[in-house]
Design a protein around this motif. Structure first.
Motif, PDB file in Angstrom:
ATOM      1  N   ILE A  41     -67.705  41.637  70.628  1.00  0.00           N
ATOM      2  CA  ILE A  41     -66.526  42.355  71.131  1.00  0.00           C
ATOM      3  C   ILE A  41     -66.257  43.557  70.216  1.00  0.00           C
ATOM      4  O   ILE A  41     -66.369  43.448  68.990  1.00  0.00           O
ATOM      5  N   PRO A  42     -65.938  44.707  70.759  1.00  0.00           N
ATOM      6  CA  PRO A  42     -65.688  45.891  69.939  1.00  0.00           C
ATOM      7  C   PRO A  42     -64.698  45.606  68.810  1.00  0.00           C
ATOM      8  O   PRO A  42     -63.673  44.962  69.024  1.00  0.00           O
ATOM      9  N   VAL A  43     -65.011  46.099  67.625  1.00  0.00           N
ATOM     10  CA  VAL A  43     -64.159  45.874  66.458  1.00  0.00           C
ATOM     11  C   VAL A  43     -62.753  46.425  66.693  1.00  0.00           C
ATOM     12  O   VAL A  43     -61.763  45.838  66.231  1.00  0.00           O
ATOM     13  N   PRO A  99     -75.701  39.948  60.162  1.00  0.00           N
ATOM     14  CA  PRO A  99     -76.012  41.320  60.602  1.00  0.00           C
ATOM     15  C   PRO A  99     -76.872  41.410  61.858  1.00  0.00           C
ATOM     16  O   PRO A  99     -77.409  42.475  62.156  1.00  0.00           O
ATOM     17  N   ASN A 100     -76.987  40.320  62.602  1.00  0.00           N
ATOM     18  CA  ASN A 100     -77.844  40.374  63.800  1.00  0.00           C
ATOM     19  C   ASN A 100     -77.250  41.256  64.898  1.00  0.00           C
ATOM     20  O   ASN A 100     -77.938  41.635  65.843  1.00  0.00           O
ATOM     21  N   LYS A 158     -73.969  48.066  60.890  1.00  0.00           N
ATOM     22  CA  LYS A 158     -72.761  48.876  61.066  1.00  0.00           C
ATOM     23  C   LYS A 158     -71.628  48.028  61.651  1.00  0.00           C
ATOM     24  O   LYS A 158     -70.484  48.067  61.166  1.00  0.00           O
ATOM     25  N   TYR A 159     -71.959  47.263  62.678  1.00  0.00           N
ATOM     26  CA  TYR A 159     -70.955  46.411  63.317  1.00  0.00           C
ATOM     27  C   TYR A 159     -70.446  45.362  62.331  1.00  0.00           C
ATOM     28  O   TYR A 159     -69.231  45.126  62.223  1.00  0.00           O
ATOM     29  N   ALA A 160     -71.359  44.731  61.594  1.00  0.00           N
ATOM     30  CA  ALA A 160     -70.979  43.682  60.643  1.00  0.00           C
ATOM     31  C   ALA A 160     -70.050  44.217  59.551  1.00  0.00           C
ATOM     32  O   ALA A 160     -69.078  43.561  59.161  1.00  0.00           O
ATOM     33  N   ASP A 186     -64.459  44.770  57.349  1.00  0.00           N
ATOM     34  CA  ASP A 186     -63.413  45.648  56.814  1.00  0.00           C
ATOM     35  C   ASP A 186     -62.078  45.521  57.542  1.00  0.00           C
ATOM     36  O   ASP A 186     -61.030  45.868  56.985  1.00  0.00           O
ATOM     37  N   VAL A 187     -62.105  45.037  58.784  1.00  0.00           N
ATOM     38  CA  VAL A 187     -60.870  44.913  59.562  1.00  0.00           C
ATOM     39  C   VAL A 187     -59.828  44.080  58.819  1.00  0.00           C
ATOM     40  O   VAL A 187     -58.639  44.440  58.768  1.00  0.00           O
ATOM     41  N   TYR A 188     -60.256  42.988  58.217  1.00  0.00           N
ATOM     42  CA  TYR A 188     -59.317  42.046  57.594  1.00  0.00           C
ATOM     43  C   TYR A 188     -58.649  42.641  56.354  1.00  0.00           C
ATOM     44  O   TYR A 188     -57.422  42.520  56.176  1.00  0.00           O
ATOM     45  N   ALA A 189     -59.446  43.263  55.510  1.00  0.00           N
ATOM     46  CA  ALA A 189     -58.868  43.889  54.314  1.00  0.00           C
ATOM     47  C   ALA A 189     -57.930  45.024  54.705  1.00  0.00           C
ATOM     48  O   ALA A 189     -56.856  45.194  54.106  1.00  0.00           O
ATOM     49  N   ASP A 190     -58.325  45.795  55.723  1.00  0.00           N
ATOM     50  CA  ASP A 190     -57.479  46.906  56.170  1.00  0.00           C
ATOM     51  C   ASP A 190     -56.134  46.415  56.709  1.00  0.00           C
ATOM     52  O   ASP A 190     -55.078  46.978  56.377  1.00  0.00           O
ATOM     53  N   LEU A 191     -56.172  45.362  57.520  1.00  0.00           N
ATOM     54  CA  LEU A 191     -54.935  44.840  58.109  1.00  0.00           C
ATOM     55  C   LEU A 191     -54.038  44.191  57.052  1.00  0.00           C
ATOM     56  O   LEU A 191     -52.813  44.319  57.108  1.00  0.00           O
TER      57      LEU A 191
END
Length: 228
Positions: free
Chosen positions: A127-129, A161-162, A166-168, A173-178
């Motif tokens: 699913i898109p990040v 990373p499968n 880039k996606y991984a 990074d989403v969690y640290a950013d939020l």
């Protein structure tokens, strides 16, 4: 003379009966006076910790769900005599979209600490990040709006990373950013020390064993103990 003796005996018996009755009344009054002090003080109302997540929170595949990290946190809390009750709101297969739809119903119940563990299924499905980020933020916003004094915690997740490096990376990074954006507590990686370790995971290689959940519980406890 005989009548006088009889009268005297009756008088003494009557006095004795009144005396005993007075002592019993006095004893009963003393017990009544001491009753309130002997009564137990009402138990302190426990605060609520909600673990809101997917199969990891639900304890998928375990013989007893209480062996999952949420149940182990409750045991730790009880052993320390802390007045908190853990509510396991984990649903296997849950995505961040599903969680965003479900959170409104959950927030009908009061809570004091909210631990958000979602996103892993988003990553596995590619699913898109941006969608994952939007849903996680929406859930955090709803919790804050309903219970502004509640402490919020975000459990970080990573994926292999499968799906592409880039996606991984963006997903991680989403969690640290939020966490930074919302000024909340972050568990950097819930599966630290367990992910990728075959002996600590069930046959599917995704869900931790009971031993694996003990490590997850430590990963969580380190971050939330000061909040309690």
């Amino acid at each position: 003379m005989r009548r006088f003796k009889t009268f005297l005996v009756l008088s003494l018996l009557t006095a004795a009966l009144f005396s005993c009755g007075g002592e019993k009344k006095e004893e009963s009054a003393q017990k009544a006076d001491s009753a309130p002090t002997a009564a137990k003080a009402p138990a302190a109302k426990k605060k609520i910790i909600v673990f809101f997540g997917n199969s990891l929170t639900a304890g998928y595949g375990l013989d007893d769900p209480s062996q999952g990290f949420a149940g182990l946190i409750q045991k730790r809390i009880d052993s320390l005599g802390l007045q908190y009750k853990v509510v396991n709101a984990g649903v296997s297969g849950e995505t961040t979209s599903g969680g965003n739809s479900r959170i409104d119903w959950l927030l009908k119940q009061p809570l004091d600490v909210f631990v958000l563990e979602l996103g892993g299924n988003d990553g596995l499905r590619g699913i898109p990040v941006s969608e994952t980020r939007k849903n996680l933020q929406a859930i955090l916003d709803k919790v804050k709006a309903k219970y502004p004094d509640a402490k919020r915690v975000l459990a970080g997740m990573q994926i292999p990373p499968n799906m592409g490096q880039k996606y991984a990376t963006e997903f991680k990074d989403v969690y640290a950013d939020l966490a930074k954006k919302n000024d909340i507590t972050l568990i950097p990686f819930l599966l630290e020390g367990v992910g990728g370790e075959s002996k600590l995971n069930q046959a599917d290689g995704i869900h931790p064993t009971a031993e694996g959940h003990k490590i997850l519980a430590e990963n969580v406890w380190i971050r939330i103990k000061d909040l309690l």
